[in-house]
Design an enzyme around this catalytic site. Structure first.
Site, PDB file in Angstrom:
ATOM      1  N   HIS A   1       0.847  -1.192   0.000  1.00  0.00           N
ATOM      2  CA  HIS A   1       0.000   0.000   0.000  1.00  0.00           C
ATOM      3  C   HIS A   1       0.881   1.240   0.000  1.00  0.00           C
ATOM      4  CE1 HIS A   1      -2.562   3.066   2.276  1.00  0.00           C
ATOM      5  NE2 HIS A   1      -3.170   2.886   1.124  1.00  0.00           N
ATOM      6  N   SER A   2       0.592   2.178  -0.890  1.00  0.00           N
ATOM      7  CA  SER A   2       1.281   3.464  -0.916  1.00  0.00           C
ATOM      8  C   SER A   2       2.798   3.263  -1.077  1.00  0.00           C
ATOM      9  CB  SER A   2       0.923   4.239   0.363  1.00  0.00           C
ATOM     10  OG  SER A   2       1.376   5.560   0.301  1.00  0.00           O
ATOM     11  N   LEU A   3       3.598   3.809  -0.151  1.00  0.00           N
ATOM     12  CA  LEU A   3       5.058   3.687  -0.238  1.00  0.00           C
ATOM     13  C   LEU A   3       5.501   2.227  -0.183  1.00  0.00           C
ATOM     14  CD1 LEU A   3       7.814   5.189  -0.308  1.00  0.00           C
ATOM     15  CD2 LEU A   3       7.756   5.203   2.188  1.00  0.00           C
TER      16      LEU A   3
END
Length: 696
Positions: free
Chosen positions: A346-348
Site C-alpha cells: 500500500h502506498s510507499l
C-alpha cells in the site's frame, strides 16, 4: 487433507453434547439440571478498555478438547485464529505468532454479567463461575432459590429463579443507616451460558490454506482513517476475503477444491524508527504546532527516509528479511503447504516492493533461456565499443579492447585503474572516462532493461543496483521465494519512476521473478498514479474499471452513463427528424406522379429513414475500438495493469472531501479483495461462480 473439516465439525459439537451427561447424571431426574456448555474467550485491551471476544466455534471446541484431556497441566499450546495465535493453556494466554502484540488473557467462560459502560457481557473468573454453577445446580435440584453468593471483590449475586439472576456492585463508602450491599448498587443482569448473551460467535476459518500473501504498509504506523495498525487493517482485509469466498467461490468450496488465502502483515516502520532517528529529529523539531510536527515526523518523513542512502538500505533490508522470516515460520507451522506466494503493498510499501522485485535475480533456467539473447546483446555491445573508439578517434586501441572482451556494459563499469592496467595511455584514458561520465549524466540507468530510451545507444543496467541521476543506490536483498503476483494499492510507483528520470518502460520488460502485476487505485486517491501510459505513451485509454462485487456498476455510474447515452440518442434522433422534415419541404410536389409511383415514394422514405440510422450507428465502431485489446507489454504477462475502483455515490459529490479516504479505503473494499482472490485462484484454474461483467 480434503475431508479434514468434517471431523473438526464433529469435534466442535462433541464438548457440548458430552458435557451434560457428565455433570448432570445424578441431579437430572431430581430437577432437570443440565450442565452449562462452556465457551472460550480472550480479552482485548484497546485504549485502556477491556473487551472480551469469543473464540470461533472451531477454536473453542479445540481448546475444550485439550482442556478435557488435562493438557492445561502440561502447558499445551493450541493454535487458534487460523494458526496466527497460540493459546498456552496452563498460563491462559493468547500469543501472536507472526508479529509483536500484547499477550491476551484467556478464559473458559460459563457465567457472565452485564457491564456498566457499554452493556456488553463480561465473563466471571473460572473459579467463581464454578461456585455459581454449583449454587445453580443446588437451587435447581432442590428447588431452593434466592441464594446469595459473595464474589472475591465483595459483590453480591442473588439467584432469584432460573430466568432472574442479579449482580449488585457494592458502594465504596457505607452509610450511617447500615444498608446492605443488595440495596446499595444498581443491579446488573447475570446470564448463564454463552447462548444467552447474544454473542456473535464466528464459525471459524477453513483449515486448508491455498495461497499466502504478504502485505506491506505505507508511510507511518497508521494505515487507515481510524489510525489503526497494519495488523488490524490486514485482519479486515482477511475477513472480507472470507466473506467474498463464500459469496463468489461457493461451488469450489462445496466441492472442497479451495480453502482460503492467508494474509500476513509486514511491518517496517517500527524497525526504521528504532534506529535512534526519532531522538535526533526531536532535538531539531520546533515546539510550535506540536501535534502537526510530530505527525509529519512519524509519517511523511518516511518518504524522505526512503530517498536517503542510509535509511533506504535499512528499509529494504527490513522488508526483505521480515518477509523471508515470515515465510520460513509459516512453512514450519504449515509443513503440508504447497501453494504459491504473492505480495501486496500500500502506498510507499508498493514502491519498496517494486524496487525489491526489479532487483531480484531470475532463476537459472530462465537465465539459460535468455542466453541466446544475451550473446546477441554482447556482440552488439562489442560493436558499440568500436563505434565509441571511432568517435573518440582511438581506433588504434581496438585490438586491446577486443582482447579483453570488452563490450559496452563492461566499458561503462571501467575505472581509471582498469584502463591503466590495459595499457591505455593517460590522454586516451581521460577521453574514455570523460565520455563515460557524460553519458551517465544524460542517460537514465535503471535496473535490468526496465527503461526504454530513444537514444542511439541502448541503456547500460548495473545488476542489483539502482543508478539514476539524483537517486541513491542500495544493495537489494534476495527473497526466498518467487512471488506469483504483485498487487499495488494506491501506489505512487509511476510518479517515482518519472521523478527518477524514467520516461518510458520497455514493453518487453517483466519483473525477473514475478509474472503478475496489478496497480489498483481509487479514482480520488491523491497518492496513486498510473503505470500503463509509461508503457504505451502514444495511445490514450482509460484504466480497467473494477466490476462491483455484486455484479454490476454502482447505480450513480449507470445513471451517468445512461444519461450520456440518452443525450446522444436524442441528438441523433433530432438530427434525423430535422433531415426528414427538410427533405419533405424541399421535395418538388408532383401530384400526377404520386399515385402512379408509390414504390418510388417508399424508396425515398426508406432512404431518408436510413440516413439518421447510419448516424445513430456511428458510436458502435468506437465501442469496438475501446473493447479491442490494448498491448500494455509484458509487465503483467500481456494483461491490463491499471484497475480503478468505482467511487461511492456520496464520494462523487466532492472529490476533495474524500481524497484522504480514497487513499485509505482498500482494506475494507470488497471489489479490491475480490480482484485479488480472482487473480490468485485463476493461477490454480479456479474461477468465480458467476463471471462479473467487465472483468477480464
Amino acid at each position: 487433507a480434503e475431508p479434514v473439516p468434517h471431523p473438526r465439525a464433529m469435534a466442535a459439537r462433541e464438548p457440548q453434547q458430552a458435557q451434560p451427561p457428565s455433570g448432570s447424571a445424578e441431579p437430572d431426574g431430581a430437577g432437570g439440571y443440565e450442565a452449562v456448555a462452556p465457551h472460550w474467550f480472550y480479552c482485548k485491551v484497546t485504549d485502556g478498555r477491556e473487551r472480551w471476544i469469543p473464540f470461533s466455534a472451531q477454536d473453542s471446541a479445540r481448546l475444550e478438547e485439550a482442556h478435557g484431556a488435562g493438557k492445561d497441566k502440561e502447558d499445551a499450546v493450541v493454535p487458534t485464529s487460523g494458526g496466527r495465535y497460540d493459546v498456552h493453556l496452563k498460563k491462559r494466554q493468547r500469543v501472536a505468532v507472526y508479529w509483536e502484540e500484547e499477550v491476551s488473557e484467556v478464559r473458559r467462560c460459563t457465567w457472565f454479567y452485564k457491564g456498566d459502560k457499554d452493556n456488553k457481557y463480561i465473563p466471571y473468573s473460572e473459579t467463581f463461575s464454578e461456585e455459581l454453577e454449583e449454587a445453580y445446580m443446588t437451587a435447581v435440584t432442590q428447588d431452593e432459590w434466592k441464594k446469595k453468593l459473595e464474589s472475591p471483590s465483595r459483590e453480591i449475586i442473588i439467584l432469584h429463579n432460573p430466568k432472574l439472576m442479579v449482580h449488585y456492585h457494592p458502594v465504596a463508602t457505607s452509610d450511617d443507616w447500615g444498608s446492605t450491599p443488595t440495596e446499595q448498587g444498581r443491579p446488573r443482569t447475570v446470564k448463564r451460558g454463552v447462548e444467552n448473551i447474544a454473542a456473535e460467535i464466528p464459525n471459524g476459518e477453513p483449515l486448508q490454506i491455498d495461497h499466502l500473501v504478504f502485505v506491506v504498509h505505507g508511510i507511518g504506523p497508521a494505515c487507515d482513517i481510524r489510525f489503526r495498525s497494519i495488523v488490524q487493517c490486514v485482519n479486515d482485509f482477511r475477513n472480507v476475503s472470507l466473506s467474498m469466498l463464500q459469496a463468489h467461490f461457493k461451488k469450489a468450496q462445496e466441492q472442497q477444491q479451495i480453502g482460503r488465502v492467508e494474509f500476513l502483515p509486514v511491518n517496517w516502520h517500527s524497525s526504521l524508527h528504532s534506529t535512534g532517528v526519532d531522538v535526533d529529529l526531536e532535538r531539531i523539531t520546533l515546539p510550535s504546532i506540536n501535534r502537526l510536527r510530530h505527525f509529519i515526523n512519524d509519517t511523511i518523513l518516511d518518504v524522505f527516509f526512503y530517498n536517503s542512502s542510509t535509511y533506504c538500505q535499512t528499509i529494504v533490508d527490513t522488508v526483505a528479511s521480515e518477509m523471508n522470516r515470515l515465510y520460513q515460520l509459516f512453512l514450519q507451522r504449515n509443513p503440508l503447504f504447497n501453494g504459491g506466494v504473492s505480495i501486496a503493498g500500500h502506498s510507499l510499501g508498493s514502491l519498496i516492493l517494486f524496487d525489491l522485485l526489479t532487483n531480484q535475480k531470475a532463476a537459472p533456467e530462465e537465465e539459460e533461456h535468455k542466453e541466446g539473447a544475451r550473446t546477441a546483446a554482447s556482440d552488439r555491445g562489442a560493436e558499440d565499443v568500436k563505434e565509441i573508439l571511432k568517435e573518440l578517434e582511438l581506433c588504434e586501441y581496438r585490438e586491446v579492447f577486443e582482447k579483453e572482451r570488452m563490450d559496452r556494459h563492461a566499458l561503462f563499469l571501467c575505472t581509471e585503474a582498469n584502463l591503466k592496467e590495459m595499457g591505455i595511455p593517460l590522454g586516451p584514458r581521460m577521453k574514455i572516462l570523460h565520455y563515460i561520465s557524460s553519458k551517465r549524466e544524460t542517460q537514465v540507468c535503471f535496473l535490468h532493461g526496465l527503461c526504454s530510451s530513444g537514444s542511439k545507444h541502448p541503456n547500460f543496467p548495473i545488476p542489483g543496483r539502482l543508478c539514476s541521476p539524483g537517486l541513491v543506490s542500495a544493495n537489494y536483498p534476495q527473497l526466498n521465494y518467487k512471488p506469483t503476483i504483485f498487487f499495488a494499492f494506491g501506489s505512487p510507483i509511476g510518479m517515482f519512476l518519472t521523478v527518477r528520470g524514467v520516461k518510458r518502460i520497455n514493453p518487453n520488460y517483466s519483473l525477473p521473478t514475478c509474472k503478475g502485476f496489478f496497480n489498483i487505485f481509487h479514482p480520488f486517491d491523491p497518492v496513486a498514479y498510473r503505470i500503463e501510459p509509461m508503457i504505451v505513451p502514444d495511445v490514450e485509454f482509460e484504466p480497467m474499471l473494477l466490476p462491483h462485487h455484486k455484479g454490476r456498476k454502482r447505480m450513480h455510474l449507470e445513471l451517468k452513463e445512461g444519461l450520456t447515452r440518452m443525450s446522444v440518442d436524442l441528438k441523433n434522433n433530432l438530427l434525423g427528424s430535422l433531415r426528414v422534415a427538410w427533405q419533405s419541404f424541399t421535395r418538388a410536389p408532383l401530384p400526377a406522379l404520386e399515385a402512379a409511383s408509390p414504390e418510388g415514394e417508399a424508396e425515398a422514405e426508406a432512404s431518408t429513414e436510413k440516413q439518421p440510422d447510419t448516424k445513430a450507428e456511428e458510436p458502435p465502431p468506437t465501442v469496438k475500438e475501446e473493447a479491442s485489446p490494448i498491448n500494455v507489454g509484458r509487465l503483467n504477462g500481456g494483461n491490463r495493469i491499471d484497475y480503478v475502483l468505482q467511487e461511492k455515490p456520496i464520494e462523487s459529490f466532492n472529490e476533495y472531501l474524500f481524497a484522504l479516504q480514497g487513499h485509505l479505503c482498500y482494506w475494507e473494499s470488497e471489489d479490491t479483495v475480490l480482484l485479488v482472490l480472482k487473480e490468485i485462484y485463476q493461477t490454480q484454474g479456479i474461477t468465480l461462480d458467476q463471471p462479473l461483467p467487465g472483468s477480464q
